[in-house]
Scaffold this motif. Structure first.
Motif, PDB file in Angstrom:
ATOM      1  N   GLU A  32       0.824  -1.213   0.000  1.00 50.29           N
ATOM      2  CA  GLU A  32       0.000   0.000   0.000  1.00 50.29           C
ATOM      3  C   GLU A  32       0.858   1.263   0.000  1.00 50.29           C
ATOM      4  O   GLU A  32       0.436   2.302  -0.489  1.00 50.29           O
ATOM      5  CB  GLU A  32      -0.946   0.002   1.195  1.00 50.29           C
ATOM      6  N   HIS A  33       2.074   1.171   0.519  1.00 50.63           N
ATOM      7  CA  HIS A  33       2.983   2.320   0.547  1.00 50.63           C
ATOM      8  C   HIS A  33       3.645   2.567  -0.793  1.00 50.63           C
ATOM      9  O   HIS A  33       4.337   3.571  -0.956  1.00 50.63           O
ATOM     10  CB  HIS A  33       4.060   2.109   1.617  1.00 50.63           C
ATOM     11  N   ARG A  34       3.444   1.657  -1.730  1.00 52.61           N
ATOM     12  CA  ARG A  34       4.110   1.769  -3.027  1.00 52.61           C
ATOM     13  C   ARG A  34       3.132   1.926  -4.185  1.00 52.61           C
ATOM     14  O   ARG A  34       3.528   1.891  -5.339  1.00 52.61           O
ATOM     15  CB  ARG A  34       4.967   0.518  -3.267  1.00 52.61           C
ATOM     16  N   ARG A  35       1.866   2.120  -3.913  1.00 50.02           N
ATOM     17  CA  ARG A  35       0.872   2.207  -4.993  1.00 50.02           C
ATOM     18  C   ARG A  35       0.722   3.611  -5.579  1.00 50.02           C
ATOM     19  O   ARG A  35       0.171   3.768  -6.654  1.00 50.02           O
ATOM     20  CB  ARG A  35      -0.494   1.735  -4.481  1.00 50.02           C
ATOM     21  N   SER A  36       1.200   4.623  -4.899  1.00 49.36           N
ATOM     22  CA  SER A  36       0.892   5.996  -5.309  1.00 49.36           C
ATOM     23  C   SER A  36       1.397   6.352  -6.704  1.00 49.36           C
ATOM     24  O   SER A  36       0.775   7.124  -7.406  1.00 49.36           O
ATOM     25  CB  SER A  36       1.435   6.996  -4.287  1.00 49.36           C
ATOM     26  N   ASN A  37       2.505   5.806  -7.142  1.00 48.10           N
ATOM     27  CA  ASN A  37       3.025   6.099  -8.476  1.00 48.10           C
ATOM     28  C   ASN A  37       2.732   4.988  -9.479  1.00 48.10           C
ATOM     29  O   ASN A  37       3.394   4.888 -10.501  1.00 48.10           O
ATOM     30  CB  ASN A  37       4.535   6.339  -8.419  1.00 48.10           C
ATOM     31  N   ASN A  38       1.764   4.134  -9.158  1.00 47.09           N
ATOM     32  CA  ASN A  38       1.377   3.039 -10.047  1.00 47.09           C
ATOM     33  C   ASN A  38       2.564   2.143 -10.380  1.00 47.09           C
ATOM     34  O   ASN A  38       2.691   1.659 -11.488  1.00 47.09           O
ATOM     35  CB  ASN A  38       0.751   3.600 -11.337  1.00 47.09           C
ATOM     36  N   GLU A  39       3.457   1.958  -9.410  1.00 43.47           N
ATOM     37  CA  GLU A  39       4.654   1.174  -9.694  1.00 43.47           C
ATOM     38  C   GLU A  39       4.490  -0.334  -9.545  1.00 43.47           C
ATOM     39  O   GLU A  39       5.159  -1.076 -10.254  1.00 43.47           O
ATOM     40  CB  GLU A  39       5.838   1.667  -8.865  1.00 43.47           C
ATOM     41  N   PRO A  40       3.620  -0.857  -8.647  1.00 41.60           N
ATOM     42  CA  PRO A  40       3.518  -2.321  -8.580  1.00 41.60           C
ATOM     43  C   PRO A  40       2.896  -2.888  -9.859  1.00 41.60           C
ATOM     44  O   PRO A  40       1.860  -2.424 -10.310  1.00 41.60           O
ATOM     45  CB  PRO A  40       2.591  -2.577  -7.397  1.00 41.60           C
ATOM     46  N   VAL A  41       3.564  -3.852 -10.449  1.00 41.17           N
ATOM     47  CA  VAL A  41       3.065  -4.480 -11.669  1.00 41.17           C
ATOM     48  C   VAL A  41       2.525  -5.869 -11.352  1.00 41.17           C
ATOM     49  O   VAL A  41       1.424  -6.212 -11.742  1.00 41.17           O
ATOM     50  CB  VAL A  41       4.165  -4.565 -12.747  1.00 41.17           C
ATOM     51  N   ALA A  42       3.319  -6.672 -10.627  1.00 44.73           N
ATOM     52  CA  ALA A  42       2.889  -8.031 -10.301  1.00 44.73           C
ATOM     53  C   ALA A  42       3.781  -8.600  -9.201  1.00 44.73           C
ATOM     54  O   ALA A  42       4.920  -8.182  -9.037  1.00 44.73           O
ATOM     55  CB  ALA A  42       2.962  -8.924 -11.534  1.00 44.73           C
ATOM     56  N   GLY A  43       3.229  -9.544  -8.476  1.00 46.93           N
ATOM     57  CA  GLY A  43       3.982 -10.258  -7.450  1.00 46.93           C
ATOM     58  C   GLY A  43       3.665 -11.739  -7.538  1.00 46.93           C
ATOM     59  O   GLY A  43       2.494 -12.126  -7.603  1.00 46.93           O
ATOM     60  N   PHE A  44       4.703 -12.565  -7.563  1.00 44.96           N
ATOM     61  CA  PHE A  44       4.539 -14.005  -7.735  1.00 44.96           C
ATOM     62  C   PHE A  44       5.404 -14.761  -6.746  1.00 44.96           C
ATOM     63  O   PHE A  44       6.410 -14.253  -6.265  1.00 44.96           O
ATOM     64  CB  PHE A  44       4.961 -14.436  -9.146  1.00 44.96           C
ATOM     65  N   PHE A  45       5.026 -16.008  -6.499  1.00 44.55           N
ATOM     66  CA  PHE A  45       5.877 -16.910  -5.733  1.00 44.55           C
ATOM     67  C   PHE A  45       5.926 -18.252  -6.449  1.00 44.55           C
ATOM     68  O   PHE A  45       5.010 -18.607  -7.197  1.00 44.55           O
ATOM     69  CB  PHE A  45       5.386 -17.072  -4.284  1.00 44.55           C
ATOM     70  N   THR A  46       7.021 -18.989  -6.234  1.00 40.04           N
ATOM     71  CA  THR A  46       7.200 -20.243  -6.952  1.00 40.04           C
ATOM     72  C   THR A  46       6.263 -21.317  -6.421  1.00 40.04           C
ATOM     73  O   THR A  46       6.030 -21.425  -5.227  1.00 40.04           O
ATOM     74  CB  THR A  46       8.649 -20.765  -6.849  1.00 40.04           C
ATOM     75  N   HIS A  47       5.741 -22.055  -7.375  1.00 40.77           N
ATOM     76  CA  HIS A  47       4.894 -23.203  -7.066  1.00 40.77           C
ATOM     77  C   HIS A  47       5.632 -24.483  -7.459  1.00 40.77           C
ATOM     78  O   HIS A  47       5.594 -25.473  -6.751  1.00 40.77           O
ATOM     79  CB  HIS A  47       3.571 -23.078  -7.812  1.00 40.77           C
ATOM     80  N   ILE A  48       6.285 -24.426  -8.622  1.00 37.67           N
ATOM     81  CA  ILE A  48       7.106 -25.527  -9.095  1.00 37.67           C
ATOM     82  C   ILE A  48       8.432 -24.932  -9.543  1.00 37.67           C
ATOM     83  O   ILE A  48       8.468 -23.932 -10.248  1.00 37.67           O
ATOM     84  CB  ILE A  48       6.430 -26.290 -10.247  1.00 37.67           C
ATOM     85  N   GLY A  49       9.509 -25.560  -9.147  1.00 41.29           N
ATOM     86  CA  GLY A  49      10.852 -25.054  -9.429  1.00 41.29           C
ATOM     87  C   GLY A  49      11.541 -24.789  -8.109  1.00 41.29           C
ATOM     88  O   GLY A  49      11.187 -25.365  -7.074  1.00 41.29           O
ATOM     89  N   GLU A  50      12.541 -23.932  -8.130  1.00 40.36           N
ATOM     90  CA  GLU A  50      13.234 -23.573  -6.897  1.00 40.36           C
ATOM     91  C   GLU A  50      12.224 -22.985  -5.913  1.00 40.36           C
ATOM     92  O   GLU A  50      11.537 -22.012  -6.226  1.00 40.36           O
ATOM     93  CB  GLU A  50      14.332 -22.558  -7.205  1.00 40.36           C
ATOM     94  N   GLN A  51      12.124 -23.562  -4.746  1.00 43.81           N
ATOM     95  CA  GLN A  51      11.099 -23.171  -3.780  1.00 43.81           C
ATOM     96  C   GLN A  51      11.526 -21.970  -2.950  1.00 43.81           C
ATOM     97  O   GLN A  51      12.699 -21.622  -2.881  1.00 43.81           O
ATOM     98  CB  GLN A  51      10.764 -24.341  -2.861  1.00 43.81           C
ATOM     99  N   ASN A  52      10.538 -21.332  -2.315  1.00 43.55           N
ATOM    100  CA  ASN A  52      10.748 -20.176  -1.433  1.00 43.55           C
ATOM    101  C   ASN A  52      11.282 -18.964  -2.177  1.00 43.55           C
ATOM    102  O   ASN A  52      12.035 -18.168  -1.626  1.00 43.55           O
ATOM    103  CB  ASN A  52      11.691 -20.541  -0.267  1.00 43.55           C
ATOM    104  N   VAL A  53      10.887 -18.824  -3.442  1.00 43.78           N
ATOM    105  CA  VAL A  53      11.327 -17.686  -4.251  1.00 43.78           C
ATOM    106  C   VAL A  53      10.121 -16.793  -4.540  1.00 43.78           C
ATOM    107  O   VAL A  53       9.043 -17.265  -4.876  1.00 43.78           O
ATOM    108  CB  VAL A  53      11.984 -18.143  -5.572  1.00 43.78           C
ATOM    109  N   VAL A  54      10.351 -15.489  -4.395  1.00 44.59           N
ATOM    110  CA  VAL A  54       9.337 -14.474  -4.637  1.00 44.59           C
ATOM    111  C   VAL A  54       9.870 -13.527  -5.709  1.00 44.59           C
ATOM    112  O   VAL A  54      11.058 -13.183  -5.704  1.00 44.59           O
ATOM    113  CB  VAL A  54       9.051 -13.673  -3.349  1.00 44.59           C
ATOM    114  N   HIS A  55       9.003 -13.115  -6.621  1.00 48.26           N
ATOM    115  CA  HIS A  55       9.369 -12.135  -7.643  1.00 48.26           C
ATOM    116  C   HIS A  55       8.409 -10.954  -7.534  1.00 48.26           C
ATOM    117  O   HIS A  55       7.191 -11.147  -7.564  1.00 48.26           O
ATOM    118  CB  HIS A  55       9.271 -12.725  -9.048  1.00 48.26           C
ATOM    119  N   HIS A  56       8.956  -9.760  -7.414  1.00 51.68           N
ATOM    120  CA  HIS A  56       8.165  -8.529  -7.456  1.00 51.68           C
ATOM    121  C   HIS A  56       8.551  -7.801  -8.739  1.00 51.68           C
ATOM    122  O   HIS A  56       9.737  -7.635  -9.028  1.00 51.68           O
ATOM    123  CB  HIS A  56       8.484  -7.621  -6.274  1.00 51.68           C
ATOM    124  N   LEU A  57       7.560  -7.371  -9.477  1.00 48.84           N
ATOM    125  CA  LEU A  57       7.793  -6.630 -10.715  1.00 48.84           C
ATOM    126  C   LEU A  57       7.248  -5.221 -10.539  1.00 48.84           C
ATOM    127  O   LEU A  57       6.073  -5.037 -10.197  1.00 48.84           O
ATOM    128  CB  LEU A  57       7.100  -7.343 -11.880  1.00 48.84           C
TER     129      LEU A  57
END
Length: 157
Positions: free
Chosen positions: A82-107
């Protein structure tokens, strides 16, 4: 893949049997030194990627978390984003389901590197952002940041 595993299975079958794909992979593989695949799931509190106006750059921040800390990470970021929405910067957030585990990607999306710098600095002036960072940093084992430039045919410019 919208449509879940049945659509993914169909795409995989086409990828393995279609002669054009096979020829493409054969040519492409001569140029590859390394390849890694992941199947990702979106965080439900991040926006879905949508086309943006004008030219943009994207930052993909990838975090490998301590095993067992994904729920803590998610709960904190649910508030922190919520602190990062003001400039429309969040694009997507994902976490791994299959593959290397415990990985998060923020775009994150920005007009340019200067806008990225200013936007990131501005986040620190918002109450609560520092708490999100302070709480989640100890959960991180490894972190990467990459700047991505969309191809001309990318739906997210």
């Amino acid at each position: 893949y919208k449509g879940g595993y049945p659509v993914l299975n169909n795409a995989t079958e086409i990828y393995r049997t279609d002669q054009d794909f096979i020829n493409f992979r054969t040519s492409r593989n001569k140029m590859l030194r390394y390849r890694k695949n992941q199947i990702l799931l979106p965080f439900n509190f991040w926006p879905a990627p949508v086309p943006r106006e004008g030219k943009n750059i994207y930052e993909m921040r990838s975090y490998t978390l301590k095993p067992g800390s994904m729920i803590e990470w998610s709960n904190c970021w649910k508030r922190g984003i919520e602190h990062r929405r003001s400039n429309n910067e969040p694009v997507a957030g994902f976490f791994t389901h299959i593959g290397e585990q415990n990985v998060v990607h923020h775009l994150w999306g920005y007009k340019d590197l200067q806008t990225r710098k200013e936007t990131r600095e501005m986040a620190w002036s918002k109450p609560g952002w520092d708490e999100c960072v302070a709480y989640t940093v100890p959960l991180i084992r490894q972190m990467k940041s990459r700047i991505l430039i969309p191809t001309p045919f990318s739906p997210v410019q």
